[in-house]
Design a protein around this motif. Structure first.
Motif, mmCIF file in Angstrom:
data_model
loop_
_atom_site.group_PDB
_atom_site.id
_atom_site.type_symbol
_atom_site.label_atom_id
_atom_site.label_comp_id
_atom_site.label_asym_id
_atom_site.label_seq_id
_atom_site.Cartn_x
_atom_site.Cartn_y
_atom_site.Cartn_z
ATOM 1 N N GLU A 114 0.835 -1.197 0.000
ATOM 2 C CA GLU A 114 0.000 0.000 0.000
ATOM 3 C C GLU A 114 0.871 1.248 0.000
ATOM 4 N N SER A 115 0.463 2.202 -0.795
ATOM 5 C CA SER A 115 1.212 3.452 -0.902
ATOM 6 C C SER A 115 0.239 4.616 -0.957
ATOM 7 N N GLU A 116 0.716 5.770 -0.575
ATOM 8 C CA GLU A 116 -0.099 6.970 -0.567
ATOM 9 C C GLU A 116 0.326 7.905 -1.684
#
Length: 315
Positions: free
Chosen positions: A69-71
């Motif tokens: 997961e990345s923002e």
């Protein structure tokens, strides 16, 4: 009695008639694009999809794994990279220095060798084969070979210097000598490519301008500078374009000779080596994608400048 055969005319393509459907007339009119479309779409997909994915990663804080997961961080990575004076801008400087110096020597030496091979002489075929030998080996093999030659302890280079009374040199081991040494290796391997391109251009030139200049009393240098070089300039620009873009992307020789990070002090760390280290050594995929996008823009800008110069040379 001999039989006489009458040659039959080749069948002609049937032109579309008014009764032909509109889509068939359109397809017949654009058939060259329709036949090439599948290959063009395939090549475009190979370019656009990875580029779009890299651009997306450059706008995120992806690290550890591209599936993690990345923002979305927007332009933060670009601001961080462009303000990095410790690794990014020195890598840009080394990339420009490596490309510029290697390209300059390769074009000058390539022109000199091409001029020597332009006119026939005894043993010319064997000389051409010998000159092209560096192109046979892969860059990694070439890098490993020169790494052994330039070894400061057992390398042949320092042994030869010792025979003429010169002390051993650090070569690839030195902080300030590593980049010039890798430039030399690149020149050794890729000058033959420039020779091939320029020699092909020289053999296509007409002899009439040379003969006219010789009759007018022009010297060899004057004939080269005022006749040969202007006629050959479009080919020179092609050689600079092809070799310049390839030199910008050099990775094999640098990694084979210096390893991770371009050496202990990052002495040969170009943008390619820097982006590789961010991706596979530190798993910082967002930052490495940012470096690659900026590198891509540098390459596109270089291609545009050289292509514009080529158009100017044709006028």
């Amino acid at each position: 009695m001999a039989t006489v055969t009458t040659p039959t005319a080749a069948p002609r393509s049937v032109a579309p008639t008014p009764e032909t459907p509109a889509w068939a007339r359109w397809a017949n009119h654009h058939r060259k694009w329709l036949f090439a479309a599948p290959a063009m779409v395939f090549v475009a997909a190979l370019i656009v999809v990875p580029l779009a994915w890299t651009l997306y990663l450059s706008l995120t804080d992806a690290e550890g794994s591209v599936r993690a997961e990345s923002e979305f961080v927007g332009a933060r990575n670009y601001l961080d990279v462009l303000s990095d004076t410790d690794r990014f801008w020195p890598a840009v400087g080394r990339t420009v220095a490596f490309t510029g110096v290697a390209l300059l020597f390769e074009v000058v030496l390539g022109m000199a060798v091409a001029l020597l091979l332009w006119r026939p002489f005894r043993g010319q075929r064997w000389v051409r084969v010998a000159i092209l030998l560096p192109l046979v080996a892969t860059p990694v093999a070439v890098g490993m070979m020169w790494r052994l030659i330039f070894d400061p302890n057992i390398g042949l280079a320092n042994q030869v210097l010792g025979w003429i009374g010169i002390g051993p040199q650090p070569w690839l081991a030195g902080q300030h000598s590593a980049l010039p040494t890798t430039i030399f290796i690149d020149i050794w391997q890729w000058t033959p490519m420039v020779v091939l391109i320029l020699l092909a251009g020289l053999t296509s030139l007409s002899d009439e301008p040379q003969e006219a200049a010789r009759i007018d009393g022009a010297s060899s240098w004057q004939r080269f500078w005022h006749v040969t070089l202007p006629l050959l300039m479009p080919t020179v620009v092609v050689a600079i374009l092809l070799r310049g873009i390839d030199a910008l992307k050099t990775f094999d020789i640098l990694y084979a000779t210096k390893g991770r990070g371009g050496g202990s002090f990052h002495e040969v760390e170009t943008l390619n080596v820097y982006a590789y280290g961010l991706s596979f050594d530190y798993n910082e995929y967002g930052v490495s994608s940012t470096v690659l996008i900026l590198f891509f823009l540098i390459i596109i800008g270089s291609m545009w400048a050289l292509t514009y110069r080529r158009k100017e040379a044709r006028r």
